[in-house]
Design an enzyme around this catalytic site. Sequence first.
Site, PDB file in Angstrom:
ATOM      1  N   CYS A   1       0.885  -1.160   0.000  1.00 37.44           N
ATOM      2  CA  CYS A   1       0.000   0.000   0.000  1.00 37.44           C
ATOM      3  C   CYS A   1       0.927   1.215   0.000  1.00 37.44           C
ATOM      4  O   CYS A   1       1.475   1.559   1.045  1.00 37.44           O
ATOM      5  CB  CYS A   1      -0.901   0.009   1.232  1.00 37.44           C
TER       6      CYS A   1
ATOM      7  N   CYS B   1      -0.598   4.285   2.257  1.00 39.90           N
ATOM      8  CA  CYS B   1      -0.701   4.246   3.724  1.00 39.90           C
ATOM      9  C   CYS B   1      -0.332   2.851   4.213  1.00 39.90           C
ATOM     10  O   CYS B   1       0.833   2.473   4.140  1.00 39.90           O
ATOM     11  CB  CYS B   1      -2.070   4.721   4.216  1.00 39.90           C
ATOM     12  N   SER B   2      -1.303   2.081   4.659  1.00 39.21           N
ATOM     13  CA  SER B   2      -0.954   0.804   5.292  1.00 39.21           C
ATOM     14  C   SER B   2      -2.038  -0.234   5.069  1.00 39.21           C
ATOM     15  O   SER B   2      -2.206  -1.125   5.885  1.00 39.21           O
ATOM     16  CB  SER B   2      -0.762   1.023   6.788  1.00 39.21           C
ATOM     17  N   CYS B   3      -2.801  -0.105   3.970  1.00 41.74           N
ATOM     18  CA  CYS B   3      -3.924  -1.022   3.734  1.00 41.74           C
ATOM     19  C   CYS B   3      -3.422  -2.467   3.707  1.00 41.74           C
ATOM     20  O   CYS B   3      -2.448  -2.783   3.031  1.00 41.74           O
ATOM     21  CB  CYS B   3      -4.617  -0.655   2.431  1.00 41.74           C
TER      22      CYS B   3
END
Lengths: 207, 220
Positions: free
Chosen positions: A105, A108-110
């Site tokens: 991702c 972000c941090s998906c």
Amino acid sequence: MDDDHDHGSELSPMEAKVRALETILTEKGYFDRKALDEIVETYETKIGPRNGAKVVALAWSDEAYRERLLTDASEAIAELGFTGRQGEHMVAVENTEQVHNLVVCTLCSCYPLPTLGLPPVWYKSAPYRSRAVMDPRGVLGDFGLKLPDNIEIRVWDSTAEMRYLVIPRRPAGTDGWDAERLAELVTRDSMIGTGLAKTPAQLGTPS
Amino acid sequence: MNGGQDLGGMMGYGPVEPEANEPVFHAEWERRVLAMSVAMGPAGGWSVDQSRFSRENRPAHEYLAMSYYEIWYAGLKQLLIDFELATQNEIETGKVIAPAKKLKRIIKVNEVGQMLSDGSPASRDLSGKPRFVNGDRVSARNIHPVSHTRLPRYVRGRTGVITQVLGAHKFPDAVALGDNDAAQWLYTVRFDGRELWGDEADPTVTVSVDAWESYLEQAD
């Protein structure tokens, strides 16, 4: 980015800020502290890559399940009960002799929380997010993974609410193993694409 | 926004450094920030897209100097202030001054399991048909929204192929601005590595992103 500067009873600056925030939100009655504890406990102890390993092991050992997983991963994973927040829309991508999949991702941090739990720090870090899309073989090298030069690398950047789960290749020497035994070979990194599943000889070694 | 969060293709950050036997959290405050963020979403009534924008909406040098949960703390603090649930002064002193506001929902301990396992699907009903079908060649538009967007810079202006029509999903660019009903068709678009990174790039690499319809235009 050292996170913990706790020396004895002295609070780190972040510990102090976060305590202050929790104090006022609690006093305002905006949440029940016990509910916060329950959220922490869920993510720390109940949800993790063991869930994803069960999905992969079942796909390896049950052809009909594998087909359901590749056709509609959300439904197939829900069959095992791994549903919910940040796993509402799942896609399973399968590694083969010709194709290796890698999930990132960049924004972000998906990450598929119900199947893999919370992401590790490196997954959320600038080195991984910046390079996975531009130099995936270099990133795999950071994990000690060298793939044949002719294998196709498919990178999946999780820019929407679709969450990607890699089905690693089933290791050789596992004929006749049941799903429970196979699940022990499935590491977190193998389901992100930064690793391979363990071989039977590697069982009992760190992921 | 073209901010520090949009990292794809940037250089100079060094190797990825996995931590052996990494714990889920590295400090107690990280646990509390995660839990407060999860609990306050439905309570405050803000969307995941507003949460994401609250985290990324800061100068790139600040974003990149913060740890992950420091960013989450900063985002939560900003949302609480923006939605007038707490003042900056209260948050920084830890002392309540203003009266509490009435919230949409307060999560009880016995509701946590259900809330997390229900999740919050992003799919929406949309009339009409998707503009693109599998196999269509599309270009990512060269757009530079000043607020939240999910179209990374490294694909803008580049041409790829639709490999999956994913249905209609809420449209984050608009939802982040408060239009919770906004929805568009969503697609997976696969780009050849050389299209993104030039002729010298590894010919065996493809990169797929999920892109909403308004991010895309038909390519020749």
